[in-house]
Design a protein around this motif. Structure first.
Motif, mmCIF file in Angstrom:
data_model
loop_
_atom_site.group_PDB
_atom_site.id
_atom_site.type_symbol
_atom_site.label_atom_id
_atom_site.label_comp_id
_atom_site.label_asym_id
_atom_site.label_seq_id
_atom_site.Cartn_x
_atom_site.Cartn_y
_atom_site.Cartn_z
ATOM 1 N N UNK A 301 0.881 -1.156 0.000
ATOM 2 C CA UNK A 301 0.000 0.000 0.000
ATOM 3 C C UNK A 301 0.918 1.205 0.000
ATOM 4 N N UNK A 302 0.943 1.947 -1.106
ATOM 5 C CA UNK A 302 1.895 3.056 -1.241
ATOM 6 C C UNK A 302 1.369 4.358 -0.651
ATOM 7 N N UNK A 303 0.147 4.311 -0.104
ATOM 8 C CA UNK A 303 -0.434 5.536 0.459
ATOM 9 C C UNK A 303 -0.453 5.551 1.976
ATOM 10 N N UNK A 304 -0.166 4.419 2.607
ATOM 11 C CA UNK A 304 -0.269 4.332 4.058
ATOM 12 C C UNK A 304 0.873 3.492 4.624
ATOM 13 N N UNK A 305 1.018 3.541 5.945
ATOM 14 C CA UNK A 305 1.996 2.703 6.613
ATOM 15 C C UNK A 305 1.674 1.224 6.393
ATOM 16 N N UNK A 306 2.714 0.417 6.242
ATOM 17 C CA UNK A 306 2.567 -1.035 6.108
ATOM 18 C C UNK A 306 3.220 -1.652 7.340
ATOM 19 N N UNK A 307 2.415 -2.027 8.318
ATOM 20 C CA UNK A 307 2.938 -2.400 9.646
ATOM 21 C C UNK A 307 3.380 -3.857 9.720
ATOM 22 N N UNK A 308 4.507 -4.070 10.362
ATOM 23 C CA UNK A 308 4.987 -5.411 10.663
ATOM 24 C C UNK A 308 5.761 -5.373 11.975
ATOM 25 N N UNK A 309 5.729 -6.477 12.703
ATOM 26 C CA UNK A 309 6.534 -6.595 13.929
ATOM 27 C C UNK A 309 7.838 -7.337 13.660
ATOM 28 N N UNK A 310 8.192 -7.532 12.389
ATOM 29 C CA UNK A 310 9.314 -8.406 12.050
ATOM 30 C C UNK A 310 10.493 -7.722 11.362
ATOM 31 N N UNK A 311 10.635 -6.430 11.518
ATOM 32 C CA UNK A 311 11.815 -5.784 10.953
ATOM 33 C C UNK A 311 13.095 -6.242 11.649
ATOM 34 N N UNK A 312 12.980 -6.767 12.858
ATOM 35 C CA UNK A 312 14.157 -7.307 13.543
ATOM 36 C C UNK A 312 14.713 -8.511 12.781
ATOM 37 N N UNK A 313 13.856 -9.211 12.032
ATOM 38 C CA UNK A 313 14.333 -10.268 11.135
ATOM 39 C C UNK A 313 14.796 -9.653 9.821
ATOM 40 N N UNK A 314 13.943 -8.820 9.237
ATOM 41 C CA UNK A 314 14.203 -8.270 7.911
ATOM 42 C C UNK A 314 15.499 -7.474 7.865
ATOM 43 N N UNK A 315 15.735 -6.649 8.866
ATOM 44 C CA UNK A 315 16.947 -5.832 8.882
ATOM 45 C C UNK A 315 17.992 -6.364 9.855
ATOM 46 N N UNK A 316 17.549 -6.792 11.029
ATOM 47 C CA UNK A 316 18.499 -7.260 12.034
ATOM 48 C C UNK A 316 19.251 -8.508 11.601
ATOM 49 N N UNK A 317 18.530 -9.477 11.053
ATOM 50 C CA UNK A 317 19.196 -10.701 10.587
ATOM 51 C C UNK A 317 20.075 -10.408 9.371
ATOM 52 N N UNK A 318 19.669 -9.424 8.563
ATOM 53 C CA UNK A 318 20.519 -9.032 7.431
ATOM 54 C C UNK A 318 21.832 -8.454 7.933
ATOM 55 N N UNK A 319 21.778 -7.675 9.006
ATOM 56 C CA UNK A 319 23.013 -7.155 9.611
ATOM 57 C C UNK A 319 23.865 -8.288 10.162
ATOM 58 N N UNK A 320 23.219 -9.275 10.774
ATOM 59 C CA UNK A 320 23.957 -10.419 11.314
ATOM 60 C C UNK A 320 24.669 -11.177 10.200
ATOM 61 N N UNK A 321 23.960 -11.400 9.096
ATOM 62 C CA UNK A 321 24.568 -12.138 7.993
ATOM 63 C C UNK A 321 25.581 -11.308 7.215
ATOM 64 N N UNK A 322 25.481 -10.006 7.296
ATOM 65 C CA UNK A 322 26.559 -9.170 6.757
ATOM 66 C C UNK A 322 27.892 -9.595 7.375
ATOM 67 N N UNK A 323 27.906 -9.794 8.697
ATOM 68 C CA UNK A 323 29.109 -10.257 9.385
ATOM 69 C C UNK A 323 29.489 -11.673 8.961
ATOM 70 N N UNK A 324 28.493 -12.549 8.832
ATOM 71 C CA UNK A 324 28.782 -13.932 8.482
ATOM 72 C C UNK A 324 29.328 -14.051 7.058
ATOM 73 N N UNK A 325 28.761 -13.297 6.130
ATOM 74 C CA UNK A 325 29.263 -13.357 4.752
ATOM 75 C C UNK A 325 30.682 -12.795 4.666
ATOM 76 N N UNK A 326 30.948 -11.730 5.426
ATOM 77 C CA UNK A 326 32.306 -11.179 5.437
ATOM 78 C C UNK A 326 33.294 -12.185 6.015
ATOM 79 N N UNK A 327 32.881 -12.927 7.037
ATOM 80 C CA UNK A 327 33.719 -13.980 7.615
ATOM 81 C C UNK A 327 33.937 -15.099 6.604
ATOM 82 N N UNK A 328 32.877 -15.569 6.007
ATOM 83 C CA UNK A 328 32.961 -16.705 5.086
ATOM 84 C C UNK A 328 33.736 -16.351 3.818
#
Length: 591
Positions: A301-328
């Motif tokens: 919906x481009x006219x309103x907020x799109x609510x989710x309680x899971x940005x900790x997965x969407x962004x947080x896990x991406x940050x975690x894997x940023x470290x893992x990919x750099x390690x690997x």
């Protein structure tokens, strides 16, 4: 009786809606993009055209319509009435004309990875900030023709080119169009192949980078990310890199990304690795967010907020894997990998807001909090990036330990990607939790209650202990005195920019924007917390802080309280078990 089937209205062929855009730059030095929008197949008394109010990947109502000017419309040679009926909606009184031409200009002068920008050197077309769409036509296809300004010779985008038409591209629907930024100018372009996919890198703004080195190092990141999921979902991928004096950040798209980089950062080892880390983060979003996504994040919906309680997965896990990919990929050592994550744990513990706001709440309230921080944000909020990264770390170690080093968070991510692909939709929080439980073989009710939906203290000793790493708090038992302010020095003045919750400064009334004149008679130094007058104090001592508030002099008595912050230090103790060594190897991908 002869049935006039072909004349029945419900069987009549529908006229196909056609939408096209022409983007030009008459005077780019004035920072405007000129848009011609052609719409046919909508024979209605009026047509509403809308500008998105936000962009996927950046959870804030940005009001892109504020930059739109000079909206006009014609049908053939006839001018049509245009009326603005909402903040982002223009009504074109088309008188049932089958074909409309709408013209407007977009002022584009905000430097970021999520807003359009035009100047004499280049144009960055950020689609949600540039292209209107007809109401109820988000599923319609469209074409975009770019007319580069005189002297500009290149266009870079993830959109599919239209054969035989230079600088013309097509999108099957508006979700694709809005997810495909366009760089126009004389950017340097180089390519590499990785995971069977052609990758194009468009570099704007110069910089001390070495294309040949990047053509070796960037593919390693791509290969590691692809290996996690077992497939790469694209036929081609585009990196648009803006090299600026103070560039930072990135934004993911369906088959491209935009990166902001300090142009001189490539010259240092730390800066170069920081760029590769940014590549790793945004490239991982190809899966995590764009395809492995919370159910609320698409269709949009481009006219309103799109609510989710899971940005900790969407962004947080991406940050975690940023470290893992750099390690690997070999760009981070095991010690650097562990040390970085231990520091992330300490930062969360030392953020007062982590005791107030959960990861789920932080995700839900991103629209009103994360992109709109104030002087009290550190006391009342926690970043879903940072907290999510720590949750990813804890969950990874929990799964590895529970499965005796057979499975890891990798298995959850791949399984959820395949599930989203099979179902054709995003996941719910319950579905993600269920998959983590299925793969780990244990209940994660307690884990979710503590770390996702709650604000439970992080049990860092327990989780790092799974891998045989002893992590201790150097500050434990020291009872160190703590004032609880952060300051900024400017033009010889020292001002308070933050006051920590429950500190002496908080309890006794020091405020943000107070100018600190002296402490116990000693002139304020740029680093107030490091002043010698504080070093000689102990918990319970009362100090006199002379300040200037609203141009009035005041003296405030502050009772020093104990420093609540941790300083975490890792070590590998003797007697590490075989099971702990196996967890460590699995966690760090060691052989």
């Amino acid at each position: 009786m002869m049935l006039m089937i072909c004349g029945l209205p419900f069987l009549a062929a529908k006229s196909q809606v056609k939408i096209s855009y022409v983007v030009s730059f008459k005077e780019p030095q004035t920072h405007y993009a000129e848009i011609e929008m052609n719409v046919s197949g909508l024979s209605k008394p009026y047509v509403d055209v809308k500008m998105p109010v936000w962009t996927p990947g950046s959870y804030l109502i940005r009001e892109f319509a504020k930059n739109v000017e000079d909206v006009s419309a014609t049908a053939g040679n006839t001018s049509l009435k245009v009326e603005k009926v909402k903040k982002n909606t223009w009504r074109i009184y088309s008188n049932k004309s089958n074909s409309l031409k709408i013209n407007y200009s977009v002022y584009s002068f905000e430097v970021s990875v999520r807003t359009p920008f035009v100047d004499a050197s280049h144009a960055f077309i950020f689609p949600t900030g540039v292209f209107m769409y007809p109401d109820n036509q988000l599923s319609a296809s469209s074409t975009v023709k770019i007319i580069p300004f005189k002297g500009w010779e290149k266009v870079s985008t993830g959109l599919e080119p239209v054969a035989g038409q230079p600088f013309t591209y097509m999108a099957k629907n508006f979700d694709i169009l809005f997810d495909s930024p366009i760089e126009v100018g004389n950017q340097e372009i180089f390519e590499f192949m990785a995971a069977g996919v052609k990758h194009t890198v468009a570099m704007y703004g110069g910089g001390k980078y070495d294309p040949e080195r990047l053509k070796v190092d960037m593919p390693k990141i791509v290969e590691e990310a692809t290996a996690l999921y077992g497939e790469n979902p694209n036929q081609h991928y585009t990196f648009i890199v803006h090299n600026l004096s103070k560039g930072s950040g990135g934004l993911e798209h369906l088959n491209s990304t935009v990166l902001g980089v300090a142009r001189d950062s490539y010259a240092t080892d730390a800066g170069y690795k920081s760029f590769l880390g940014l590549v790793a983060h945004e490239y991982h979003h190809l899966w995590n967010v764009k395809r492995l996504r919370p159910v609320a994040l698409g269709p949009f919906d481009y006219e309103n907020e799109n609510y989710t309680t899971n940005l900790w997965i969407a962004e947080g896990f991406t940050s975690y894997y940023e470290n893992k990919f750099m390690l690997r990929a070999g760009y981070r050592s095991p010690d650097e990998f562990a040390g970085s994550l231990i520091n992330k744990v300490a930062n969360i513990i030392n953020t007062p807001g982590s005791k107030v706001e959960s990861a789920a709440a932080s995700s839900f309230d991103a629209w009103i909090k994360y992109y709109r921080p104030n002087e009290n944000s550190n006391n009342s909020t926690v970043s879903y990036y940072n907290k999510g990264e720590v949750i990813g770390l804890l969950l990874d170690l929990e799964i590895i330990n529970a499965t005796k080093s057979v499975k890891s968070l990798d298995d959850v991510m791949k399984a959820m990607y395949l599930q989203c692909k099979a179902k054709g939709r995003g996941y719910t929080d319950a579905e993600f939790k269920a998959m983590a439980e299925q793969i780990s073989g244990i209940s994660l009710n307690d884990f979710w209650e503590k770390y996702v939906n709650g604000v439970y203290p992080i049990e860092y000793a327990k989780y790092f202990g799974y891998a045989g790493i002893k992590v201790q708090n150097e500050n434990e038992g020291k009872n160190l005195p703590y004032l609880g302010i952060a300051t900024r020095a400017s033009d010889g003045h020292v001002s308070i920019i933050a006051v920590s919750r429950d500190s002496g400064a908080w309890k006794d009334g020091l405020n943000v924007n107070d100018e600190v004149i002296s402490i116990d008679g000693a002139d304020a130094e740029p680093n107030v917390n490091g002043m010698g007058v504080l070093a000689g104090k102990k918990v319970g001592d009362v100090i006199t802080v002379k300040i200037k508030r609203d141009f009035l002099d005041k003296e405030i008595k502050v009772t020093l309280r104990a420093n609540p912050n941790v300083s975490l230090v890792p070590s590998i103790p003797e007697g590490v078990t075989e099971g702990q060594r196996n967890v460590l190897k699995k966690w760090m991908s060691l052989k």
